[in-house]
Write an enzyme that holds these catalytic residues in place. Structure first.
Site, mmCIF file in Angstrom:
data_model
loop_
_atom_site.group_PDB
_atom_site.id
_atom_site.type_symbol
_atom_site.label_atom_id
_atom_site.label_comp_id
_atom_site.label_asym_id
_atom_site.label_seq_id
_atom_site.Cartn_x
_atom_site.Cartn_y
_atom_site.Cartn_z
ATOM 1 C CG ASP A 9 -1.705 1.156 1.476
ATOM 2 O OD1 ASP A 9 -1.551 2.131 0.721
ATOM 3 O OD2 ASP A 9 -2.532 1.130 2.402
ATOM 4 C CG ASN A 23 -9.723 14.138 -9.667
ATOM 5 O OD1 ASN A 23 -9.355 15.262 -9.310
ATOM 6 N ND2 ASN A 23 -10.560 13.405 -8.935
ATOM 7 N N GLY A 31 -9.852 5.320 -5.339
ATOM 8 C CA GLY A 31 -8.610 4.569 -5.582
ATOM 9 C C GLY A 31 -7.459 5.038 -4.712
ATOM 10 C CG ASP A 33 -6.854 11.384 -5.475
ATOM 11 O OD1 ASP A 33 -6.126 11.914 -4.625
ATOM 12 O OD2 ASP A 33 -7.575 12.032 -6.268
ATOM 13 C CB VAL A 119 -11.283 4.745 -12.032
ATOM 14 C CG1 VAL A 119 -12.782 4.601 -12.040
ATOM 15 C CG2 VAL A 119 -10.754 4.814 -10.638
ATOM 16 C CE1 TYR A 120 -9.774 9.142 -14.065
ATOM 17 C CE2 TYR A 120 -7.591 9.994 -14.601
ATOM 18 C CZ TYR A 120 -8.856 10.170 -14.064
ATOM 19 O OH TYR A 120 -9.206 11.403 -13.527
HETATM 20 P P1 ADP Z 1 -6.407 6.057 -11.981
HETATM 21 O O1 ADP Z 1 -7.646 6.885 -11.840
HETATM 22 O O2 ADP Z 1 -5.206 6.859 -12.413
HETATM 23 O O3 ADP Z 1 -6.634 4.844 -12.788
HETATM 24 P P2 ADP Z 1 -6.620 4.551 -9.480
HETATM 25 O O4 ADP Z 1 -6.415 5.064 -8.113
HETATM 26 O O5 ADP Z 1 -8.003 4.122 -9.830
HETATM 27 O O6 ADP Z 1 -6.058 5.678 -10.469
HETATM 28 O O7 ADP Z 1 -5.643 3.348 -9.748
HETATM 29 C C1 ADP Z 1 -4.274 3.476 -10.043
HETATM 30 C C2 ADP Z 1 -3.548 2.257 -9.544
HETATM 31 O O8 ADP Z 1 -3.314 2.402 -8.152
HETATM 32 C C3 ADP Z 1 -4.308 0.958 -9.724
HETATM 33 O O9 ADP Z 1 -3.443 -0.006 -10.281
HETATM 34 C C4 ADP Z 1 -4.722 0.578 -8.316
HETATM 35 O O10 ADP Z 1 -4.739 -0.818 -8.155
HETATM 36 C C5 ADP Z 1 -3.596 1.189 -7.520
HETATM 37 N N1 ADP Z 1 -3.896 1.454 -6.109
HETATM 38 C C6 ADP Z 1 -5.076 1.663 -5.492
HETATM 39 N N2 ADP Z 1 -4.902 1.882 -4.172
HETATM 40 C C7 ADP Z 1 -3.550 1.809 -3.941
HETATM 41 C C8 ADP Z 1 -2.726 1.924 -2.789
HETATM 42 N N3 ADP Z 1 -3.228 2.174 -1.581
HETATM 43 N N4 ADP Z 1 -1.365 1.773 -2.941
HETATM 44 C C9 ADP Z 1 -0.840 1.536 -4.158
HETATM 45 N N5 ADP Z 1 -1.566 1.422 -5.282
HETATM 46 C C10 ADP Z 1 -2.912 1.551 -5.187
#
Ligand code: ADP
Length: 358
Positions: A9, A23, A31, A33, A119-120
């Site tokens: 994480d 965003n 996610g 963020d 999500v993107y």
């Molecule tokens: P985006 O909108 O740019 O796609 P996301 O947050 O939806 O961003 O996802 C980007 C990546 O970060 C994904 O591969 C997701 O699995 C990963 N992710 C989500 N939470 C965490 C976290 N706590 N630590 C590391 N990576 C994460």
């Protein structure tokens, strides 16, 4: 300094900067963020409000508040729209701009999530390739430890073709292992019986050859006869004399090969994904004992053949066997002439093996 792929994480990482896949508003989202904002506390959002958003492909930096790192770099990845709408260039720009900021703020270590791959919708294998390509390019001219954080490995895949090729290679060679080991075990057992006989030394050449013939020794199979014969017939040497004949060490072979390949030290350790400080230790200590992953990383950087790789490993006290996946994956890449350490590390990561370099 090198690139690591790690599964964790990102909010828990104690490096100088972590990168947020934000965003355009920079006012928080889901996610990674959401996770970063939750862990950092409300002051992060307060500072983000002063930044007035961020363009896709650009990056902005803030403090990290309750997070264990020093800075958060916010970058906005492209939304995947099929791949023909400049997504790759924008994603590359996210990594480049974030690294530029990290450098400006004198960060020695930085961690990226796989930007845009949630999500993107950017395909995860392609998102990882972009991350690796831009970061390794940056590291050719800069010193930094870059962590690529894979959060949900289950959803992540290297290209299916590479995966199935490696799997096939492992399966094929496990079969070889069984035939080989039976052959070698029988040969060893026969030889040890012979060596128990008193007249062994005098008779060994005569006894060994029919034995080898009975196993139809091929040129490329190990011949037990010759080394044993030499060992048995060699006059006794003192320990001092033996030590006087010590072979070239790992470090000496490495430096010789760097010269022979016409590389600079920096070209070699960067291509090996090895830290400059570690390389200096190896350079200055002729008897340095590297870890196996470091030794192999140098063999890969030097693009050594399989035989040379084995020779170099032996000098560090290691071997490549067919009894574990790690060794077989390394062998697969060397045999295929693919010496891209980052691609090798992606594959090792997929198969839950230790990564090369560091
Ligand atoms: P985006 O909108 O740019 O796609 P996301 O947050 O939806 O961003 O996802 C980007 C990546 O970060 C994904 O591969 C997701 O699995 C990963 N992710 C989500 N939470 C965490 C976290 N706590 N630590 C590391 N990576 C994460």
């Amino acid at each position: 300094m090198p690139i690591q792929i790690i599964r964790t994480d990102i909010t828990k990482l104690n490096c100088d900067a972590i990168v947020n896949a934000a965003n355009n508003s920079l006012l928080g989202g889901g996610g990674v963020d959401g996770a970063i904002h939750r862990a950092a506390g409300p002051n992060l959002l307060r500072e983000c409000r002063t930044l007035h958003g961020c363009e896709t492909g650009q990056a902005k930096i803030t403090g990290a508040y309750k997070l264990p790192c020093k800075y958060v770099i916010h970058t906005v990845g492209p939304v995947w729209r099929g791949g023909q709408n400049g997504e790759k260039q924008l994603l590359e720009s996210c990594y480049r701009e974030s690294l530029k900021l990290a450098k400006k703020y004198e960060c020695e270590s930085v961690a990226f999530p796989l930007i845009s791959s949630g999500v993107y919708g950017y395909p995860k294998d392609q998102a990882l390739k972009v991350a690796m390509d831009v970061c390794s390019d940056f590291l050719l001219k800069n010193d930094m430890l870059v962590n690529i954080v894979i959060f949900d490995k289950a959803a992540y895949q290297i290209s299916e073709k590479l995966f199935s090729d490696i799997r096939a290679y492992i399966d094929d060679h496990y079969v070889d292992l069984h035939t080989d080991s039976l052959y070698e075990r029988m040969l060893r057992e026969q030889c040890s019986q012979i060596l128990e006989m008193d007249e062994c030394v005098a008779e060994f050449p005569k006894l060994a050859m029919p034995l080898a013939d009975s196993f139809q020794l091929e040129d490329n199979k190990p011949s037990m006869a010759a080394p044993m014969q030499a060992q048995q017939l060699a006059p006794q040497m003192s320990l001092d004399e033996k030590l006087g004949q010590i072979d070239e060490s790992f470090s000496q072979m490495l430096l010789r090969k760097i010269d022979e390949k016409g590389m600079t030290d920096a070209q070699c350790y960067k291509k090996a994904n090895v830290d400059r400080k570690l390389f200096s230790k190896i350079r200055s200590n002729v008897h340095y004992s590297p870890s196996k992953t470091t030794a192999i990383a140098f063999a890969i950087a030097l693009e050594l053949s399989l035989e040379e790789t084995k020779e170099m490993l032996m000098k560090a006290g290691y071997a490549l066997s067919h009894s574990n996946k790690f060794d077989l994956i390394i062998e697969y890449f060397i045999q295929s002439g693919n010496y891209n350490i980052f691609e090798i590390n992606e594959a090792l990561f997929m198969f839950d093996q230790s990564l090369l370099g560091m």
